[in-house]
Design an enzyme around this catalytic site. Structure first.
Site, short mmCIF file in Angstrom:
data_model
loop_
_atom_site.label_atom_id
_atom_site.label_comp_id
_atom_site.label_asym_id
_atom_site.label_seq_id
_atom_site.Cartn_x
_atom_site.Cartn_y
_atom_site.Cartn_z
N GLN A 4 0.90 -1.26 -0.03
CA GLN A 4 0.06 0.01 0.04
C GLN A 4 0.77 1.24 0.16
O GLN A 4 0.82 2.17 -0.66
CB GLN A 4 -0.91 -0.01 1.42
CG GLN A 4 -1.96 -0.91 1.45
CD GLN A 4 -1.61 -2.05 2.26
OE1 GLN A 4 -0.52 -2.77 1.91
NE2 GLN A 4 -2.44 -2.38 3.29
N GLU A 5 1.93 1.33 0.76
CA GLU A 5 2.69 2.22 1.04
C GLU A 5 3.57 2.81 -0.40
O GLU A 5 3.59 3.82 -0.88
CB GLU A 5 3.77 2.00 1.98
CG GLU A 5 3.20 2.11 3.44
CD GLU A 5 4.12 1.69 4.36
OE1 GLU A 5 5.25 1.69 4.43
OE2 GLU A 5 3.84 1.75 5.64
N LEU A 6 4.10 1.69 -0.75
CA LEU A 6 4.81 1.85 -2.10
C LEU A 6 4.04 2.34 -3.30
O LEU A 6 4.23 3.27 -4.03
CB LEU A 6 5.19 0.40 -2.58
CG LEU A 6 6.39 0.59 -3.81
CD1 LEU A 6 7.47 1.02 -3.20
CD2 LEU A 6 6.82 -0.99 -4.21
N ILE A 9 3.19 5.92 -2.66
CA ILE A 9 4.58 6.54 -3.15
C ILE A 9 4.34 6.97 -4.59
O ILE A 9 4.82 7.78 -5.26
CB ILE A 9 5.65 6.15 -2.91
CG1 ILE A 9 5.87 6.14 -1.24
CG2 ILE A 9 7.07 6.70 -3.42
CD1 ILE A 9 6.84 5.47 -0.43
#
Ligand SMILES: *[C@@H]1O[C@H](CO)[C@@H](O)[C@H](O)[C@H]1NC(C)=O
Ligand SMILES: *[C@@H]1O[C@H](CO)[C@@H](O)[C@H](O)[C@H]1NC(C)=O
Ligand SMILES: *[C@@H]1O[C@H](CO)[C@@H](O)[C@H](O)[C@H]1NC(C)=O
Ligand SMILES: *[C@@H]1O[C@H](CO)[C@@H](O)[C@H](O)[C@H]1NC(C)=O
Length: 544
Positions: A4-6, A9
């Site tokens: 999710q974080e990637l 970004i």
């Protein structure tokens, strides 16, 4: 990192092109990231059980994108420090990308020099190369080196331009200062603390600097520069790195390395010389017709040296024809090889106060804040506004903006600086302790320890009395003309103010000191604020 974080970004970068992603592949293979193979295959199988198809697609796209980016691949046996150096450096270089440009003086016909030096650098070669630029003082070596640096620095991972190496090495611990400078520039972090001696410096250069493809320019070296003692074994530099050295002395350069490529800076052509001279004498490219012959004559005796053309041109700016004829005559009387004497003509025409300011700058204040010195000269009645202006107009000093605080600092061509220092040394040839200004550490200490002293010292700089312990008041006897004192001392017990009634500027390094009473002081600089009582009439500047 969770997908999710990637994805967030990557999404963010899609919206804002200014965002840069610098991936660190920590113990994973970038190929696995890109193709979601290896450990990713299993992970995605599990995700597919409870995440919708669209989200999975976004995650896979994000991994694919990041996996294809240039980044760092950290393997289990990699040295952590090395990775940190790389990452901080690259982040920093992204932040400061456009700041890698040096300001340069006007130098007509510089492009040909730049091309020639670039050719010697063999930029396409994967080997390490060393290039030496030589020619007499004032011919434009530094300007050429800077122009080359500006032109090619983008082709290197890291760059460092060190000015005035000769001067740096004259100072105590000069070698270490130089090493720290290079290492800090290349690693893009300040590592001043970790280098305590030459061998530590060489080790840092071998272990940390040499793995970059770098460009290092060392400007103005002389025989005090020893490659191995400063940079270590040449074999350590393996990549496509380049060193550029400049020197007045071809022998110094040939001694540096067997396969150094040498480039001689030739005198400027008459045509280019005339153009440069007119830029300073008339602020135009060509002379007005009534000054054509005179200009050509002067350019002929200035022997194709940009510095002389600039200084003499500036000297004659807006002057009457009579003065021109006068200067031409003077110049003709000086033999061609006496470059220094030709430049000295400009010094000789200055008024007394401007001369003193010029010498102060040459001996002490290159690179120093204009504002502070200004207070001292002003209080002494040297008319600094007018006289700094004169020196600047005559091209004898430069004033440039420096640092993040945008302060104005003094600059001076090294040839002119040497002239200034030589004038001071010659003040009293037979009695060197009778000169007005002292800038070397050893000499400064000798002066204070010498029992035979005369009231002629105006400035003492770099006075390190730490090792002597407590200093008594008597040390300051016969220094009644002293106006600037730069001293490193642990304890000043007595009030020595009576002995140095004319002191205007005191730079106290290190030492705590109590109770001193200096009537005329205008500038007090202390590194740690521990002076309990300072009595002085017109103190203007306290810097902590
Ligand atoms: C370097 O110089 C060449 C011509 O000599 C020029 O075309 C090029 O734009 C310059 N590059 C930079 C980065 O200044
Ligand atoms: C240099 O400093 C390091 C670290 O303090 C020390 O171990 C080493 O012995 C020193 N080398 C020399 C030649 O003084
Ligand atoms: C100071 O000068 C006097 C003569 O003017 C001399 O006798 C004395 O030795 C000098 N003292 C020092 C410390 O130089
Ligand atoms: C003062 O002198 C001591 C001893 O020589 C030295 O360790 C210290 O770095 C000096 N301080 C400054 C600010 O120059």
């Amino acid at each position: 990192m969770v997908p999710q974080e990637l994805a967030a970004i990557v999404e963010r970068q899609g919206r804002n092109r200014g965002c840069i992603i610098l991936p660190i592949f920590y113990m994973v293979d970038p190929r696995d990231v890109r193709h979601q193979s290896g450990p990713y295959r299993n992970a995605f199988r599990q995700h597919e059980q409870n995440v919708d198809e669209e989200t999975i697609r976004i995650w896979k796209d994000a991994l694919n994108k990041v996996g294809a980016l240039k980044g760092w691949h950290v393997k289990s046996n990699d040295e952590q420090g090395a990775i940190a150096d790389l990452v901080t450096g690259v982040v920093w270089s992204h932040l400061t990308k456009n700041n890698n440009v040096l300001e340069i003086d006007k130098l007509i016909g510089i492009d040909d020099h730049v091309e020639a030096v670039k050719e010697s650098m063999a930029l396409d070669s994967p080997c390490m190369k060393i290039v030496g630029i030589y020619g007499m003082g004032g011919i434009g070596k530094t300007t050429i080196a800077k122009a080359v640096y500006n032109n090619v620095s983008a082709q290197f991972d890291r760059c460092s331009f060190v000015e005035n190496v000769r001067e740096m090495l004259e100072q105590k611990d000069g070698v270490i200062t130089l090493q720290k400078h290079i290492v800090s520039n290349i690693l893009m972090v300040n590592i001043a603390e970790s280098i305590v001696n030459n061998s530590e410096g060489i080790r840092a250069i071998r272990d940390r600097v040499s793995r970059f493809k770098f460009l290092v320019v060392l400007d103005d070296v002389d025989e005090t520069f020893e490659f191995e003692k400063i940079l270590g074994n040449m074999e350590n530099f393996v990549s496509g790195s380049r060193f550029i050295f400049t020197s007045r002395n071809i022998k110094v350069l040939s001694m540096l390395a067997d396969d150094i490529k040498l480039y001689r800076v030739q005198e400027m052509s008459h045509q280019h010389s005339l153009q440069l001279f007119c830029n300073y004498a008339f602020k135009k490219d060509i002379p007005p017709s009534n000054y054509e012959t005179l200009s050509n004559d002067i350019v002929s005796v200035a022997a194709g040296l940009p510095l002389t053309l600039k200084v003499v041109g500036s000297l004659l700016f807006q002057e009457e024809e009579e003065i021109w004829r006068d200067k031409l005559k003077q110049l003709k009387e000086i033999p061609e090889q006496k470059v220094v004497d030709r430049l000295k003509i400009s010094y000789d025409t200055l008024n007394e106060e401007a001369k003193r300011i010029f010498l102060d700058i040459a001996c002490f204040f290159v690179g120093e804040d204009k504002e502070i010195a200004f207070y001292m000269w002003s209080d002494l009645g040297f008319f600094p506004t007018t006289n700094i202006n004169i020196l600047n107009q005559r091209s004898m000093i430069g004033i440039v903006v420096a640092g993040s605080r945008k302060k104005l600092i003094f600059q001076m061509h090294d040839q002119l600086r040497d002239i200034g220092r030589e004038i001071v040394r010659q003040e009293n040839r037979r009695h060197p302790w009778k000169t007005s200004r002292i800038w070397s550490k050893e000499k400064a200490l000798n002066v204070l320890l010498n029992k035979k002293r005369y009231n002629n010292f105006e400035i003492l700089k770099n006075l390190n009395m730490e090792e002597l312990g407590t200093i008594s008041k008597e040390c300051f006897m016969n220094l009644s003309e002293l106006r600037y004192l730069d001293i490193n001392v642990s304890v000043l017990i007595d009030d020595f103010g009576d002995y140095i009634p004319n002191l205007r500027w005191l730079r106290l390094r290190n030492g705590p000191s109590d109770n001193f009473n200096v009537e005329n002081l205008v500038i007090l600089e202390v590194s740690s604020f521990s002076c309990t009582r300072v009595d002085s009439g017109g103190l203007k500047q306290i810097k902590v």
